[in-house]
Scaffold this active site. Sequence first.
Site, mmCIF file in Angstrom:
data_model
loop_
_atom_site.group_PDB
_atom_site.id
_atom_site.type_symbol
_atom_site.label_atom_id
_atom_site.label_comp_id
_atom_site.label_asym_id
_atom_site.label_seq_id
_atom_site.Cartn_x
_atom_site.Cartn_y
_atom_site.Cartn_z
ATOM 1 N N ALA A 1 31.484 21.047 42.205
ATOM 2 C CA ALA A 1 30.606 20.309 43.130
ATOM 3 C C ALA A 1 30.795 20.916 44.524
ATOM 4 O O ALA A 1 31.157 20.242 45.490
ATOM 5 C CB ALA A 1 30.887 18.814 43.118
ATOM 6 N N GLY B 1 32.670 23.780 52.586
ATOM 7 C CA GLY B 1 34.130 23.799 52.736
ATOM 8 C C GLY B 1 34.756 24.739 51.720
ATOM 9 O O GLY B 1 35.533 25.633 52.058
ATOM 10 N N HIS B 2 34.378 24.557 50.444
ATOM 11 C CA HIS B 2 34.880 25.459 49.395
ATOM 12 C C HIS B 2 34.460 26.903 49.694
ATOM 13 O O HIS B 2 35.242 27.838 49.527
ATOM 14 C CB HIS B 2 34.284 25.093 48.034
ATOM 15 C CG HIS B 2 34.642 23.724 47.537
ATOM 16 N ND1 HIS B 2 33.725 22.706 47.443
ATOM 17 C CD2 HIS B 2 35.814 23.213 47.083
ATOM 18 C CE1 HIS B 2 34.317 21.627 46.945
ATOM 19 N NE2 HIS B 2 35.574 21.897 46.725
ATOM 20 N N GLN C 1 48.319 17.908 50.223
ATOM 21 C CA GLN C 1 48.265 18.791 49.045
ATOM 22 C C GLN C 1 48.734 20.202 49.415
ATOM 23 O O GLN C 1 49.490 20.844 48.678
ATOM 24 C CB GLN C 1 46.842 18.830 48.497
ATOM 25 C CG GLN C 1 46.609 19.893 47.451
ATOM 26 C CD GLN C 1 45.232 19.798 46.827
ATOM 27 O OE1 GLN C 1 45.011 18.973 45.973
ATOM 28 N NE2 GLN C 1 44.307 20.645 47.257
HETATM 29 P P1 AMP Z 1 38.582 20.324 45.565
HETATM 30 O O1 AMP Z 1 37.434 20.918 44.823
HETATM 31 O O2 AMP Z 1 38.246 19.040 46.271
HETATM 32 O O3 AMP Z 1 39.837 20.241 44.734
HETATM 33 O O4 AMP Z 1 38.910 21.335 46.741
HETATM 34 C C1 AMP Z 1 39.211 22.687 46.478
HETATM 35 C C2 AMP Z 1 39.740 23.314 47.732
HETATM 36 O O5 AMP Z 1 38.767 23.232 48.772
HETATM 37 C C3 AMP Z 1 41.002 22.602 48.269
HETATM 38 O O6 AMP Z 1 41.908 23.577 48.741
HETATM 39 C C4 AMP Z 1 40.452 21.770 49.392
HETATM 40 O O7 AMP Z 1 41.401 21.475 50.399
HETATM 41 C C5 AMP Z 1 39.357 22.670 49.917
HETATM 42 N N1 AMP Z 1 38.380 21.877 50.683
HETATM 43 C C6 AMP Z 1 37.733 20.767 50.260
HETATM 44 N N2 AMP Z 1 36.952 20.275 51.246
HETATM 45 C C7 AMP Z 1 37.127 21.099 52.315
HETATM 46 C C8 AMP Z 1 36.607 21.113 53.642
HETATM 47 N N3 AMP Z 1 35.759 20.195 54.076
HETATM 48 N N4 AMP Z 1 36.997 22.105 54.459
HETATM 49 C C9 AMP Z 1 37.878 23.053 54.043
HETATM 50 N N5 AMP Z 1 38.400 23.087 52.810
HETATM 51 C C10 AMP Z 1 38.036 22.122 51.956
#
Ligand code: AMP
Length: 280
Positions: free
Chosen positions: A32, A36-37, A153
């Site tokens: 999803a 950010g990702h 995390q």
């Molecule tokens: P997730 O899919 O939520 O497990 O996130 C995967 C990676 O993307 C993790 O390292 C998160 O910290 C990073 N991440 C999620 N949201 C953001 C954001 N808004 N800005 C920067 N990194 C993000």
Amino acid sequence: MQVISLKSELSDLLDGLRKSGKKIGFVPTMGALHQGHLSLMKICRKNNDVAVASIFVNPTQFNDKNDLKNYPRMPDVDLKLLKSAGCDIVFSPEVEEMYPEPDTRVFEFGNLGEVMEGSHRPGHFNGVAQIVSKLFDCVMPDNAYFGEKDFQQLAIIKQLVRNNNLPINIVSCPIIRENDGLAMSSRNLLLGKNERLNAPLIHQVLTKAVSLQNQYSVAGLNKWVIDQINANEFLNVEYFEIVDDVELMQINDWNEKSNKVGCIAVKAGNIRLIDNIRFN
Ligand code: AMP
């Protein structure tokens, strides 16, 4: 861009690339995807020969079954976005591939794993450590990229790498926000209309708190933040804590030497949002 669903296939491919001297960068995600990702992937792309991402909604890190069931999944869009960000290899396994049998490993992180998310989401970080260690085993990256959005995390992953002497460089990446200040999150898609409209208040209040630092004690500012957000009928603070940015120990006095970060979790309807801000 290659899409791989088997651990053995991924390891074989990466072993070959590693032997030919290629530097491997890795961005683990739960899909999803949003900007950010993609910001992580862009940094990874720039600094490595091979850019690998994983998409895996890890069941062992969900302490709430409904959260796991409702977690947004959009694999086709994710693949297009990763390709456009320069990703070379996507690892997208089924649950059985990562957990052919239950993972009973218990990871110890001391205070890091007990405070904030640790106390509000029992078992969450153990699940994170389980999946990240399995992914690191398969990918064996030179560099792995994590967002500061999930501040605790990130601290846990750094500890995991230290505890196990893994030869992996953990790179922390800044929080990417929507235009209205809300930290980007896959869970934002699940917010109701009113909750989405009001959620930017979280970052607004945190930003204001930084500017009020000299006018309040730590405890006073803590209460101010919680009161400001709880005054909004769509938002409810689960915790707000000002901690040092390494051990995540609570700060009691602004004169303490450590770098300080305010970490917050807010319920917006049924959706849980986290964010943080630096105080110096
Ligand atoms: P997730 O899919 O939520 O497990 O996130 C995967 C990676 O993307 C993790 O390292 C998160 O910290 C990073 N991440 C999620 N949201 C953001 C954001 N808004 N800005 C920067 N990194 C993000």
